[in-house]
Design a protein around this motif. Structure first.
Motif, PDB file in Angstrom:
ATOM      1  N   LEU A  90       0.885  -1.161  -0.046  1.00 43.02           N
ATOM      2  CA  LEU A  90       0.000  -0.195  -0.017  1.00 43.02           C
ATOM      3  C   LEU A  90       0.695   1.203  -0.042  1.00 43.02           C
ATOM      4  O   LEU A  90       1.835   1.163   0.264  1.00 43.02           O
ATOM      5  N   LYS A  91       0.100   2.414  -0.497  1.00 44.27           N
ATOM      6  CA  LYS A  91       0.932   3.641  -0.413  1.00 44.27           C
ATOM      7  C   LYS A  91       0.143   4.579   0.501  1.00 44.27           C
ATOM      8  O   LYS A  91      -1.071   4.550   0.706  1.00 44.27           O
ATOM      9  N   PRO A  92       0.911   5.514   1.278  1.00 47.60           N
ATOM     10  CA  PRO A  92       0.231   6.387   2.062  1.00 47.60           C
ATOM     11  C   PRO A  92      -0.465   7.677   1.070  1.00 47.60           C
ATOM     12  O   PRO A  92       0.101   7.926   0.339  1.00 47.60           O
ATOM     13  N   PHE A  93      -1.524   8.219   1.691  1.00 49.51           N
ATOM     14  CA  PHE A  93      -2.255   9.264   1.255  1.00 49.51           C
ATOM     15  C   PHE A  93      -2.043  10.239   2.558  1.00 49.51           C
ATOM     16  O   PHE A  93      -2.679  10.084   3.554  1.00 49.51           O
ATOM     17  N   VAL A  94      -0.838  10.949   2.508  1.00 49.86           N
ATOM     18  CA  VAL A  94      -0.271  11.640   3.812  1.00 49.86           C
ATOM     19  C   VAL A  94      -1.367  13.031   3.666  1.00 49.86           C
ATOM     20  O   VAL A  94      -1.206  13.930   3.001  1.00 49.86           O
ATOM     21  N   GLU A  95      -2.118  13.035   4.912  1.00 49.94           N
ATOM     22  CA  GLU A  95      -2.718  14.188   5.281  1.00 49.94           C
ATOM     23  C   GLU A  95      -1.924  14.816   6.642  1.00 49.94           C
ATOM     24  O   GLU A  95      -1.810  14.374   7.579  1.00 49.94           O
ATOM     25  N   LEU A  96      -1.489  16.225   6.006  1.00 53.68           N
ATOM     26  CA  LEU A  96      -0.601  16.943   7.042  1.00 53.68           C
ATOM     27  C   LEU A  96      -1.729  17.483   8.236  1.00 53.68           C
ATOM     28  O   LEU A  96      -2.431  18.408   7.864  1.00 53.68           O
ATOM     29  N   SER A  97      -2.130  16.667   9.163  1.00 56.64           N
ATOM     30  CA  SER A  97      -3.024  16.982   9.984  1.00 56.64           C
ATOM     31  C   SER A  97      -2.821  16.834  11.734  1.00 56.64           C
ATOM     32  O   SER A  97      -1.781  15.947  11.996  1.00 56.64           O
ATOM     33  N   SER A  98      -3.316  17.513  12.704  1.00 54.17           N
ATOM     34  CA  SER A  98      -3.206  17.671  14.029  1.00 54.17           C
ATOM     35  C   SER A  98      -2.039  18.241  14.309  1.00 54.17           C
ATOM     36  O   SER A  98      -0.899  18.055  14.105  1.00 54.17           O
ATOM     37  N   MET A  99      -2.382  19.536  14.807  1.00 53.98           N
ATOM     38  CA  MET A  99      -1.311  20.432  15.232  1.00 53.98           C
ATOM     39  C   MET A  99      -0.752  19.973  16.467  1.00 53.98           C
ATOM     40  O   MET A  99      -1.452  19.632  17.618  1.00 53.98           O
ATOM     41  N   PRO A 100       0.743  19.697  16.611  1.00 55.42           N
ATOM     42  CA  PRO A 100       1.226  18.955  17.753  1.00 55.42           C
ATOM     43  C   PRO A 100       0.881  20.380  18.800  1.00 55.42           C
ATOM     44  O   PRO A 100       1.161  21.353  18.679  1.00 55.42           O
ATOM     45  N   ALA A 101       0.913  19.634  20.078  1.00 57.26           N
ATOM     46  CA  ALA A 101       0.280  20.583  21.238  1.00 57.26           C
ATOM     47  C   ALA A 101       1.464  21.478  21.550  1.00 57.26           C
ATOM     48  O   ALA A 101       1.077  22.972  21.717  1.00 57.26           O
ATOM     49  N   ALA A 102       2.829  21.378  21.406  1.00 60.99           N
ATOM     50  CA  ALA A 102       3.857  22.320  21.643  1.00 60.99           C
ATOM     51  C   ALA A 102       3.800  23.263  20.552  1.00 60.99           C
ATOM     52  O   ALA A 102       4.296  24.396  20.846  1.00 60.99           O
ATOM     53  N   LEU A 103       3.313  22.950  19.465  1.00 61.35           N
ATOM     54  CA  LEU A 103       2.967  24.233  18.316  1.00 61.35           C
ATOM     55  C   LEU A 103       1.770  24.913  18.275  1.00 61.35           C
ATOM     56  O   LEU A 103       1.598  25.921  17.535  1.00 61.35           O
ATOM     57  N   ALA A 104       0.765  24.334  18.990  1.00 63.27           N
ATOM     58  CA  ALA A 104      -0.463  24.862  18.723  1.00 63.27           C
ATOM     59  C   ALA A 104      -0.854  26.216  19.433  1.00 63.27           C
ATOM     60  O   ALA A 104      -0.320  26.390  20.437  1.00 63.27           O
TER      61      ALA A 104
END
Length: 158
Positions: A90-104
């Motif tokens: 399989l191949k990833p369909f990369v969703e750049l998501s969820s802001m890391p807490a330290a950067l939010a």
């Protein structure tokens, strides 16, 4: 309301468009590391012909991408999850998501795995994270492979 009729010719030589083979979505990225999900994904690849798998939260805190103080990045779990998909064909369909807490910018989160949809408090640091992730993926998997993946920026802040 007008009645519509659907006619299916079972003797037709015309092939259906198997749109479902593009792939599917799993809940969140940390699940890609679970042996039971890997077994299920192997089945759907084999029986349904899935090519890509998408998930939420590749940058979520449970993936360990950003240190608690926000100073360092670590992509070991991301690499492990993606390598597992590739090993299954399989191949990833990369969703750049969820802001890391330290950067939010804020502390709001949704779902049991604390998905953060807040924007970054520092856009430059967000840029550095995405650049570092891209470089890590290219180092680990090579540009020829990474070019075959899809990428999207999660755009549903609610």
């Amino acid at each position: 309301m007008a009645t519509q009729v659907l006619t299916v010719d079972l003797n037709s030589e015309k092939e259906l468009n198997p749109f479902w083979k593009m792939g599917g979505n799993t809940c969140h990225a940390a699940l890609w590391l679970r042996p039971d999900l890997k077994k299920h994904l192997t089945v759907v690849r084999k029986e349904l012909g899935f090519r890509y798998v998408r998930c939420h939260g590749i940058l979520n805190d449970d993936m360990g991408v950003v240190s608690a103080d926000g100073k360092t990045f670590n992509f070991d779990r991301v690499n492990e999850a993606i390598a597992g998909l590739l090993d299954m064909g399989l191949k990833p369909f990369v969703e750049l998501s969820s802001m890391p807490a330290a950067l939010a910018r804020g502390e709001k989160s949704i779902c049991h795995y604390k998905f953060r949809s807040e924007p970054p408090k520092d856009w430059n640091r967000w840029y550095e994270l995405i650049k570092a992730l891209t470089e890590a993926l290219l180092r680990r998997f090579g540009s020829e492979e990474v070019r075959t993946w899809y990428f999207e920026v999660w755009n549903e802040p609610d």
